[in-house]
Design an enzyme around this catalytic site. Structure first.
Site, PDB file in Angstrom:
ATOM      1  N   ASP A  20       0.854  -1.195   0.000  1.00 22.31           N
ATOM      2  CA  ASP A  20       0.000   0.000   0.000  1.00 22.31           C
ATOM      3  C   ASP A  20       0.886   1.239   0.000  1.00 22.31           C
ATOM      4  OD1 ASP A  20      -1.930   1.624   2.646  1.00 22.31           O
ATOM      5  OD2 ASP A  20      -1.786   2.054   0.494  1.00 22.31           O
ATOM      6  N   ASN A  22      -0.228   4.518  -0.386  1.00 23.14           N
ATOM      7  CA  ASN A  22      -0.831   5.809   0.036  1.00 23.14           C
ATOM      8  C   ASN A  22      -1.556   5.717   1.375  1.00 23.14           C
ATOM      9  OD1 ASN A  22      -2.924   4.222  -0.714  1.00 23.14           O
ATOM     10  ND2 ASN A  22      -3.914   5.711  -2.039  1.00 23.14           N
ATOM     11  N   ASP A  24      -3.939   3.995   2.643  1.00 24.38           N
ATOM     12  CA  ASP A  24      -5.379   3.745   2.863  1.00 24.38           C
ATOM     13  C   ASP A  24      -5.630   2.294   3.271  1.00 24.38           C
ATOM     14  OD1 ASP A  24      -6.466   3.368  -0.641  1.00 24.38           O
ATOM     15  OD2 ASP A  24      -4.973   2.325   0.572  1.00 24.38           O
ATOM     16  N   ASP A  28      -1.773  -1.332  -3.729  1.00 22.18           N
ATOM     17  CA  ASP A  28      -2.103  -0.621  -4.964  1.00 22.18           C
ATOM     18  C   ASP A  28      -0.973  -0.751  -5.991  1.00 22.18           C
ATOM     19  OD1 ASP A  28      -1.674   1.976  -2.666  1.00 22.18           O
ATOM     20  OD2 ASP A  28      -0.130   1.333  -4.084  1.00 22.18           O
ATOM     21  N   ASP A  97      -5.202 -11.211 -15.299  1.00 25.67           N
ATOM     22  CA  ASP A  97      -6.221 -12.201 -14.932  1.00 25.67           C
ATOM     23  C   ASP A  97      -7.447 -11.954 -15.812  1.00 25.67           C
ATOM     24  OD1 ASP A  97      -6.557 -13.651 -11.706  1.00 25.67           O
ATOM     25  OD2 ASP A  97      -7.786 -14.073 -13.483  1.00 25.67           O
ATOM     26  N   ASP A 198      -9.563 -17.242 -15.684  1.00 24.29           N
ATOM     27  CA  ASP A 198     -10.361 -17.599 -14.509  1.00 24.29           C
ATOM     28  C   ASP A 198     -11.456 -18.619 -14.867  1.00 24.29           C
ATOM     29  OD1 ASP A 198     -11.004 -16.860 -11.689  1.00 24.29           O
ATOM     30  OD2 ASP A 198     -12.916 -16.303 -12.584  1.00 24.29           O
ATOM     31  N   GLU A 251      -7.267 -21.580 -15.366  1.00 25.74           N
ATOM     32  CA  GLU A 251      -7.651 -22.130 -14.068  1.00 25.74           C
ATOM     33  C   GLU A 251      -8.797 -23.079 -14.386  1.00 25.74           C
ATOM     34  OE1 GLU A 251     -10.355 -20.345 -11.544  1.00 25.74           O
ATOM     35  OE2 GLU A 251      -9.475 -21.107  -9.717  1.00 25.74           O
ATOM     36  N   HIS A 320      -4.332 -17.276  -4.293  1.00 21.01           N
ATOM     37  CA  HIS A 320      -5.167 -16.435  -3.428  1.00 21.01           C
ATOM     38  C   HIS A 320      -6.433 -17.149  -2.946  1.00 21.01           C
ATOM     39  CE1 HIS A 320      -6.863 -16.347  -7.363  1.00 21.01           C
ATOM     40  NE2 HIS A 320      -7.949 -15.814  -6.888  1.00 21.01           N
ATOM     41  N   ASP A 321      -6.637 -18.387  -3.441  1.00 25.42           N
ATOM     42  CA  ASP A 321      -7.834 -19.151  -3.034  1.00 25.42           C
ATOM     43  C   ASP A 321      -7.493 -20.269  -2.063  1.00 25.42           C
ATOM     44  OD1 ASP A 321      -9.202 -19.181  -6.406  1.00 25.42           O
ATOM     45  OD2 ASP A 321      -9.496 -17.756  -4.758  1.00 25.42           O
TER      46      ASP A 321
HETATM   47  O1  ISL Z   1     -10.867 -22.343  -4.231  1.00 26.39           O
HETATM   48  C1  ISL Z   1     -11.463 -22.911  -5.109  1.00 26.39           C
HETATM   49  C2  ISL Z   1     -10.935 -24.112  -5.789  1.00 26.39           C
HETATM   50  O2  ISL Z   1     -11.271 -25.218  -4.983  1.00 26.39           O
HETATM   51  C3  ISL Z   1     -12.828 -22.418  -5.491  1.00 26.39           C
HETATM   52  O3  ISL Z   1     -13.461 -21.962  -4.302  1.00 26.39           O
HETATM   53  C4  ISL Z   1     -12.660 -21.228  -6.442  1.00 26.39           C
HETATM   54  O4  ISL Z   1     -13.688 -20.300  -6.272  1.00 26.39           O
HETATM   55  C5  ISL Z   1     -12.735 -21.714  -7.874  1.00 26.39           C
HETATM   56  O5  ISL Z   1     -11.586 -22.448  -8.088  1.00 26.39           O
HETATM   57  C6  ISL Z   1     -12.773 -20.528  -8.869  1.00 26.39           C
HETATM   58  O6  ISL Z   1     -11.818 -19.559  -8.499  1.00 26.39           O
HETATM   59  C7  ISL Z   1     -11.731 -18.420  -9.376  1.00 26.39           C
HETATM   60  O7  ISL Z   1     -13.016 -17.888  -9.687  1.00 26.39           O
HETATM   61  C8  ISL Z   1     -13.774 -17.300  -8.630  1.00 26.39           C
HETATM   62  C9  ISL Z   1     -12.954 -16.389  -7.706  1.00 26.39           C
HETATM   63  O8  ISL Z   1     -13.685 -16.195  -6.507  1.00 26.39           O
HETATM   64  C10 ISL Z   1     -11.615 -17.021  -7.359  1.00 26.39           C
HETATM   65  O9  ISL Z   1     -10.831 -16.115  -6.581  1.00 26.39           O
HETATM   66  C11 ISL Z   1     -10.904 -17.343  -8.662  1.00 26.39           C
HETATM   67  O10 ISL Z   1      -9.595 -17.841  -8.424  1.00 26.39           O
HETATM   68  C12 ISL Z   1     -14.867 -16.496  -9.292  1.00 26.39           C
HETATM   69  O11 ISL Z   1     -14.284 -15.582 -10.196  1.00 26.39           O
HETATM   70 CA    CA Z   2      -3.415   2.050  -1.199  1.00 26.90          CA
END
Ligand code: ISL
Ligand code: CA
Length: 546
Positions: A20, A22, A24, A28, A97, A198, A251, A320-321
């Site tokens: 970050d 700035n 907040d 960013d 993405d 995605d 993905e 991130h999931d």
């Molecule tokens: O984590 C997962 C895989 O087991 C699922 O919950 C995940 O939501 C799925 O794989 C799809 O993920 C992608 O699309 C989603 C978004 O929430 C996720 O962050 C993204 O990686 C909807 O766009």
């Molecule tokens: Ca920021």
């Protein structure tokens, strides 16, 4: 000439949590630009940037309201152009993405669709209810319903496989295909080098008929990796991507290696590679919320299958999931450094394109959240509400969310510990303000600054491993062959002849006999995560022999 992405190590940035600039409390783009020298020193070749497009942030940017503009929380389009330029000057490509299964419900296409504009209504999937019920029995990825009522219309619904604020696009409509081609060109013309796509294998729905009842995702058989989906992927490749020598990683949820080959085999001219989930599902029963005791043998079997059966795999342990890999496959308490380094070594010696997720390189762990009030993720809240509906006991609900919530991977990047003069540093170098999500309190000893000063740190081990990965041809283009060994001990060879390397991973917290490797004594140890040599394999010991 081999494709650039075959010996690239790609670093995923979740912009909200990276840096970050700035104050907040939200990461960013200027913050990312300030860390390009750090990423260059790490030695990575490309950045996969999670969405920075305009978005109401219902799913932290995976709900896009304008594909050609930047979320003001992250900065401006000028900032984005500067990031692409600065990264390029440091020899780093940017991969964006591409979220095209759905848009945000705030996208102008959807707003016009709901107002009844026939052209845009056909951009999405609207359906009349059936005898006073929803159009079909499908379940969503977030454990909720997939049909949301259209206001002011009688008995009309729209489809959303994710949150109700993420309406699914209608990929049977050639207008949608054309719009997406234009969006891809817009970004490729700016100099980005490809896309992480995605949930790219659920976009084409064959039919809206009821599905066979499943524990989760009833209706899956009507939209998972359909022929229409493959058709679209071939089209995007032919009509747009090939012109730019762009890279795509899909993905692709719920695929086995056979389907992965249909999606990414070089003869298929669809995606270049895919993220599989088999190894990510080795510690669960059915759905990811029901965790089982992790058994290394299951992880090894999943990895080995993809290494053997997929032409060009992607290798990752975090994103991130997913919860943090040390908390799942290592031991953050007793063998934090050793297990983090073992996972690093494994990630960077397997075959395919390797992905490192922000914070993985310093050994970040799951977060000790106190309760749902500290959880931000829409998926976790939807699941929690579903479990409440099903009368799960309070303790059990929280246990399931705490260990698996995607927020475990989204706590802010830990750049600094406590300041040397003992002044408090609660922002961990991520922010000078109040962070959007709780900072893991172990930032005091798990952070970039301290680890850059420690030759034995996890960060320094990643740098060494990245150097070896780039230098040893066998690790990029060499073959892979697993060597039989005791349960929990993963041994494999990479490459042939003089280049051949043998990788030994003790994936357990126990000591084991050294595996029988022909000629082991006259082999050189390229790297090891213990400082000295021993007769036996120590807990989480990793080594490369040449
Ligand atoms: O984590 C997962 C895989 O087991 C699922 O919950 C995940 O939501 C799925 O794989 C799809 O993920 C992608 O699309 C989603 C978004 O929430 C996720 O962050 C993204 O990686 C909807 O766009
Ligand atoms: Ca920021």
């Amino acid at each position: 000439m081999e494709k650039w992405w075959k010996n690239s190590i790609i670093y995923q940035i979740y912009p909200r949590s990276f840096c970050d600039s700035n104050g907040d409390g939200i990461g960013d783009i200027p913050g990312i630009i300030s860390k390009i020298p750090y990423l260059h020193s790490l030695g990575i070749d490309a950045i996969w940037l999670s969405p920075v497009y305009k978005s109401p942030d219902c799913d932290n940017g995976y709900d896009i309201s304008d594909y050609r503009d930047i979320n003001p929380d992250f900065g401006t389009m000028e900032d984005m152009d500067l990031l692409i330029k600065t990264a390029r000057e440091a020899g780093i490509w940017i991969i964006m993405d591409l979220v095209i299964n759905h848009t945000s419900d705030q996208h102008e296409w959807f707003r016009k669709a709901v107002q009844g504009d026939p052209k845009y209504r056909d951009y999405y999937i609207f359906q009349k209810g059936k005898n006073g019920k929803k159009p079909n029995n499908w379940g969503s990825f977030f454990g909720s319903d997939v049909w949301e009522k259209v206001p002011l219309e009688d008995d009309l619904y729209y489809l959303h496989l994710f949150d109700k604020r993420q309406p699914d696009l209608n990929w049977k409509n050639p207008e949608v295909y054309k719009e997406v081609c234009d969006i891809m060109r817009f970004w490729l013309d700016k100099g980005i080098k490809g896309f992480r796509c995605d949930v790219i294998n659920v976009i084409y729905k064959n039919s809206l008929a009821d599905g066979k009842k499943r524990l989760a995702l009833t209706g899956l058989e009507h939209y998972l990796s359909t022929d229409g989906n493959h058709e679209i992927l071939r089209g995007l490749r032919h009509d747009v991507l090939d012109e730019y020598d762009a890279f795509t990683v899909g993905e692709t949820v719920m695929v086995d290696t056979k389907e992965a080959m249909k999606l990414s085999g070089s003869d298929r001219k669809e995606l270049d590679t895919v993220f599989g989930f088999t190894h990510m599902e080795c510690d669960q029963i059915g759905v990811k919320w029901f965790k089982t005791k992790y058994k290394p043998e299951k992880l090894i079997k999943a990895l080995d299958t993809w290494q053997k059966e997929v032409e060009w795999p992607s290798v990752y342990f975090e994103n991130h999931d997913q919860p943090r890999s040390i908390s799942r496959f290592g031991d953050p308490k007793h063998f934090h450094k050793e297990s983090a380094k073992m996972l690093a070594g494994l990630l960077l010696t397997l075959r395919g394109t390797c992905f490192i997720y922000e914070g993985e390189e310093i050994g970040m762990t799951n977060c000790d959240f106190a309760g749902m009030e500290e959880i931000e993720d829409v998926e976790s809240h939807t699941i929690f509400n579903k479990m409440t509906e099903l009368c799960f006991p309070e303790k059990l609900k929280w246990k399931l969310i705490k260990q698996t919530s995607r927020d475990n991977a989204r706590t802010p990047m830990q750049w600094e510990g406590e300041t040397k003069d003992g002044k408090k540093n609660p922002g961990a170098g991520f922010t000078t303000g109040t962070p959007w999500l709780k900072i893991n309190k172990n930032y005091k000893w798990i952070n970039v600054q301290d680890e850059e000063r420690d030759n034995g740190s996890i960060l320094e081990f990643y740098k060494q491993m990245i150097g070896i990965r780039h230098h040893e041809k066998a690790l990029t283009f060499g073959g892979y062959r697993k060597v039989d060994s005791a349960p929990g001990i993963y041994v494999f060879n990479r490459g042939e002849g003089d280049d051949k390397l043998t990788v030994i991973c003790n994936m357990t917290e126990h000591e084991h006999d050294m595996p029988h490797i022909a000629g082991i004594n006259n082999k050189e140890t390229l790297i090891c995560n213990y400082d000295d040599k021993a007769e036996k394999l120590r807990p989480y010991e990793f080594m490369i022999l040449k």
